[in-house]
Write an enzyme that holds these catalytic residues in place. Structure first.
Site, PDB file in Angstrom:
ATOM      1  N   GLY A   1       2.771  -1.039   3.845  1.00  0.00           N
ATOM      2  CA  GLY A   1       3.172   0.431   3.949  1.00  0.00           C
ATOM      3  C   GLY A   1       4.018   0.640   4.036  1.00  0.00           C
ATOM      4  O   GLY A   1       4.638   0.318   2.863  1.00  0.00           O
ATOM      5  N   GLY A   2       5.162   1.090   4.421  1.00  0.00           N
ATOM      6  CA  GLY A   2       6.429   1.607   4.679  1.00  0.00           C
ATOM      7  C   GLY A   2       7.499   0.886   3.570  1.00  0.00           C
ATOM      8  O   GLY A   2       8.119   1.369   3.253  1.00  0.00           O
TER       9      GLY A   2
ATOM     10  N   GLY B   1       2.154   2.648  11.389  1.00  0.00           N
ATOM     11  CA  GLY B   1       3.651   2.841  11.115  1.00  0.00           C
ATOM     12  C   GLY B   1       3.979   3.423  11.878  1.00  0.00           C
ATOM     13  O   GLY B   1       4.766   4.446  12.395  1.00  0.00           O
TER      14      GLY B   1
ATOM     15  N   HIS C   1      -9.775   1.358   4.599  1.00  0.00           N
ATOM     16  CA  HIS C   1      -8.007   2.060   5.449  1.00  0.00           C
ATOM     17  C   HIS C   1      -8.463   2.596   6.843  1.00  0.00           C
ATOM     18  O   HIS C   1      -9.205   3.582   6.496  1.00  0.00           O
ATOM     19  CB  HIS C   1      -6.959   1.976   4.469  1.00  0.00           C
ATOM     20  CG  HIS C   1      -5.513   1.834   5.293  1.00  0.00           C
ATOM     21  ND1 HIS C   1      -5.539   2.537   5.989  1.00  0.00           N
ATOM     22  CD2 HIS C   1      -5.269   1.693   4.453  1.00  0.00           C
ATOM     23  CE1 HIS C   1      -4.422   2.482   6.577  1.00  0.00           C
ATOM     24  NE2 HIS C   1      -3.475   1.577   5.758  1.00  0.00           N
TER      25      HIS C   1
ATOM     26  N   GLU D   1      -6.637   4.255   7.901  1.00  0.00           N
ATOM     27  CA  GLU D   1      -6.901   6.328   7.630  1.00  0.00           C
ATOM     28  C   GLU D   1      -7.439   6.673   7.099  1.00  0.00           C
ATOM     29  O   GLU D   1      -8.292   8.043   6.742  1.00  0.00           O
ATOM     30  CB  GLU D   1      -5.338   6.249   6.737  1.00  0.00           C
ATOM     31  CG  GLU D   1      -4.436   6.391   7.671  1.00  0.00           C
ATOM     32  CD  GLU D   1      -3.191   5.582   6.847  1.00  0.00           C
ATOM     33  OE1 GLU D   1      -3.014   5.771   5.570  1.00  0.00           O
ATOM     34  OE2 GLU D   1      -1.934   4.807   7.215  1.00  0.00           O
TER      35      GLU D   1
ATOM     36  N   GLU E   1      -5.360  -4.608  10.201  1.00  0.00           N
ATOM     37  CA  GLU E   1      -4.670  -3.792  10.628  1.00  0.00           C
ATOM     38  C   GLU E   1      -4.743  -3.032  11.518  1.00  0.00           C
ATOM     39  O   GLU E   1      -5.991  -2.333  11.683  1.00  0.00           O
ATOM     40  CB  GLU E   1      -4.427  -2.706   9.686  1.00  0.00           C
ATOM     41  CG  GLU E   1      -3.994  -3.629   8.399  1.00  0.00           C
ATOM     42  CD  GLU E   1      -3.499  -2.330   7.409  1.00  0.00           C
ATOM     43  OE1 GLU E   1      -2.493  -3.168   6.640  1.00  0.00           O
ATOM     44  OE2 GLU E   1      -4.268  -1.028   7.463  1.00  0.00           O
TER      45      GLU E   1
ATOM     46  N   ASN F   1       0.659  -1.089   0.011  1.00  0.00           N
ATOM     47  CA  ASN F   1      -0.455   0.029  -0.113  1.00  0.00           C
ATOM     48  C   ASN F   1       1.010   1.178  -0.212  1.00  0.00           C
ATOM     49  O   ASN F   1       1.979   1.201   1.137  1.00  0.00           O
ATOM     50  CB  ASN F   1      -0.506  -0.470   1.329  1.00  0.00           C
ATOM     51  CG  ASN F   1      -1.876   1.431   1.352  1.00  0.00           C
ATOM     52  OD1 ASN F   1      -1.586   1.927   0.426  1.00  0.00           O
ATOM     53  ND2 ASN F   1      -2.361   1.355   2.576  1.00  0.00           N
ATOM     54  N   TRP F   2       1.280   1.785  -0.700  1.00  0.00           N
ATOM     55  CA  TRP F   2       2.142   3.188  -1.239  1.00  0.00           C
ATOM     56  C   TRP F   2       1.872   4.356  -0.261  1.00  0.00           C
ATOM     57  O   TRP F   2       2.071   4.640  -0.606  1.00  0.00           O
ATOM     58  CB  TRP F   2       2.427   3.001  -2.808  1.00  0.00           C
ATOM     59  CG  TRP F   2       3.242   2.302  -3.212  1.00  0.00           C
ATOM     60  CD1 TRP F   2       3.800   0.755  -3.147  1.00  0.00           C
ATOM     61  CD2 TRP F   2       3.592   2.688  -4.701  1.00  0.00           C
ATOM     62  NE1 TRP F   2       4.117   0.402  -4.073  1.00  0.00           N
ATOM     63  CE2 TRP F   2       4.473   1.373  -5.327  1.00  0.00           C
ATOM     64  CE3 TRP F   2       3.068   3.261  -6.205  1.00  0.00           C
ATOM     65  CZ2 TRP F   2       4.601   1.003  -6.546  1.00  0.00           C
ATOM     66  CZ3 TRP F   2       3.706   3.274  -7.072  1.00  0.00           C
ATOM     67  CH2 TRP F   2       4.559   1.922  -7.073  1.00  0.00           C
ATOM     68  N   LYS F   3       0.237   4.144  -0.098  1.00  0.00           N
ATOM     69  CA  LYS F   3      -0.508   4.983  -0.199  1.00  0.00           C
ATOM     70  C   LYS F   3       0.364   6.217  -0.719  1.00  0.00           C
ATOM     71  O   LYS F   3      -0.383   6.026  -1.844  1.00  0.00           O
ATOM     72  CB  LYS F   3       0.235   6.065   2.072  1.00  0.00           C
ATOM     73  CG  LYS F   3       0.148   4.042   2.540  1.00  0.00           C
ATOM     74  CD  LYS F   3      -0.153   4.218   3.540  1.00  0.00           C
ATOM     75  CE  LYS F   3      -0.060   3.221   4.617  1.00  0.00           C
ATOM     76  NZ  LYS F   3      -0.069   3.108   6.218  1.00  0.00           N
TER      77      LYS F   3
ATOM     78  N   SER G   1       3.941  -2.739  10.030  1.00  0.00           N
ATOM     79  CA  SER G   1       5.017  -2.160  10.666  1.00  0.00           C
ATOM     80  C   SER G   1       5.366  -4.024  10.283  1.00  0.00           C
ATOM     81  O   SER G   1       5.838  -4.151  11.199  1.00  0.00           O
ATOM     82  CB  SER G   1       5.414  -1.998  12.248  1.00  0.00           C
ATOM     83  OG  SER G   1       5.024  -0.744  12.543  1.00  0.00           O
TER      84      SER G   1
HETATM   85  P1  13P Z   1       2.875   0.080   7.077  1.00  0.00           P
HETATM   86  O1  13P Z   1       3.839  -0.833   7.061  1.00  0.00           O
HETATM   87  O2  13P Z   1       4.054   1.869   7.231  1.00  0.00           O
HETATM   88  O3  13P Z   1       2.940  -0.006   8.764  1.00  0.00           O
HETATM   89  O4  13P Z   1       1.325   0.244   7.040  1.00  0.00           O
HETATM   90  C1  13P Z   1       0.649  -0.504   7.050  1.00  0.00           C
HETATM   91  C2  13P Z   1      -0.614  -0.075   5.811  1.00  0.00           C
HETATM   92  O5  13P Z   1      -1.481   0.998   7.551  1.00  0.00           O
HETATM   93  C3  13P Z   1      -0.436  -1.301   4.562  1.00  0.00           C
HETATM   94  O6  13P Z   1      -1.908  -0.374   4.819  1.00  0.00           O
END
Ligand code: 13P
Length: 249
Positions: A232-233, A171, A95, A97, A165, A10-12, A211
């Protein structure tokens, strides 16, 4: 039948179209022997460039949101059929967010999930509890509510993916332990089976997200209930993401 693992990035809101294409180009040779489904969920504006970049590889394209209406006066929104026509096969829905910053509710998550399924997209539906809820012993109650509301009307759970999640792990560098993630995902599977009998819940794939990285992926993926990861990251670096994708090596 065994559930096929699925690792999705997930590049966000990261990577311009050119940056995204370069990342995919770097990723391609590193994941060509992957035994799992590999997906990158990119910003909508990146989709055409990403589509070209994944050509000839096993990397599939995902989006990060979808509107529930087929068309109409919804400024700024994108429909499932628009995504489909651009070569998208997966879409993240609900998600945390989006729930936190953009007013997403269980009701809109449900509508978006059904719209994606109707269009033949595979929704990756995100659920999970906050830190306060976990510490208050409310994890199962929160998940029960999300499961009942988000998946109402789903006819076939083999056609969607759930991403568990825990919000406190996103994050933050604070991962759920493999045991915690395995236990909670096992609970989600049991609950879906109970609430939606006869809807193919035995073939439902459930990812862990929060994470997850090149260091902890192997341990998480070794757990019997965990069918994949939503990253994510660590999905923003080809090398790191490829280590996760190749968790079985
Ligand atoms: P991180 O891997 O950066 O914690 O993000 C997880 C996430 O929200 C994937 O959708």
């Amino acid at each position: 039948m065994a559930r096929r693992p699925i690792i999705a990035g997930n590049w966000k809101m990261n990577n311009t179209p050119a940056e995204g294409a370069a990342l995919i180009a770097a990723l391609k040779p590193l994941v060509k022997e992957a035994k799992c489904d590999v997906v990158v969920c990119v910003p909508a504006i990146d989709i055409p460039a990403a589509k070209k970049a994944v050509h000839g590889s096993r990397i599939r394209l995902g989006a990060q949101n979808v509107h529930f209406s087929e068309k109409g006066a919804y400024t700024g929104e994108i429909s499932a059929s628009m995504l489909k026509e651009c070569g998208v096969q997966y879409v993240i829905v609900g998600h945390s967010e989006r729930r936190q910053y953009f007013g997403e509710t269980d009701e809109t998550v449900n509508k978006r999930t059904l719209a994606a399924l109707n269009a033949g997209l595979i929704p990756i539906v995100c659920i999970g509890e906050s830190l306060e809820e976990r510490e208050g012993g409310l994890t199962q109650k929160v998940l029960d509510k999300q499961i009942a509301a988000d998946f109402a009307g789903v006819e076939d759970f083999s056609k969607l993916v759930i991403a568990y999640e825990p919000i406190w792990a996103i994050g933050t560098g604070r991962t759920a332990t493999a045991e915690q993630a395995n236990e909670t995902i096992g609970y989600i599977r049991k609950r879906v089976k109970k609430l939606f009998p006869g809807k193919n819940a035995g073939r439902l794939r459930i990812q862990y997200g929060g994470s997850m990285n090149a260091k902890n992926a192997k341990e998480l993926m070794a757990m019997p209930e965990i069918d994949g990861g939503l990253i994510g990251g660590a999905s923003l670096k080809a090398e790191d993401f490829s280590v996760i994708v190749n968790f079985d090596k």
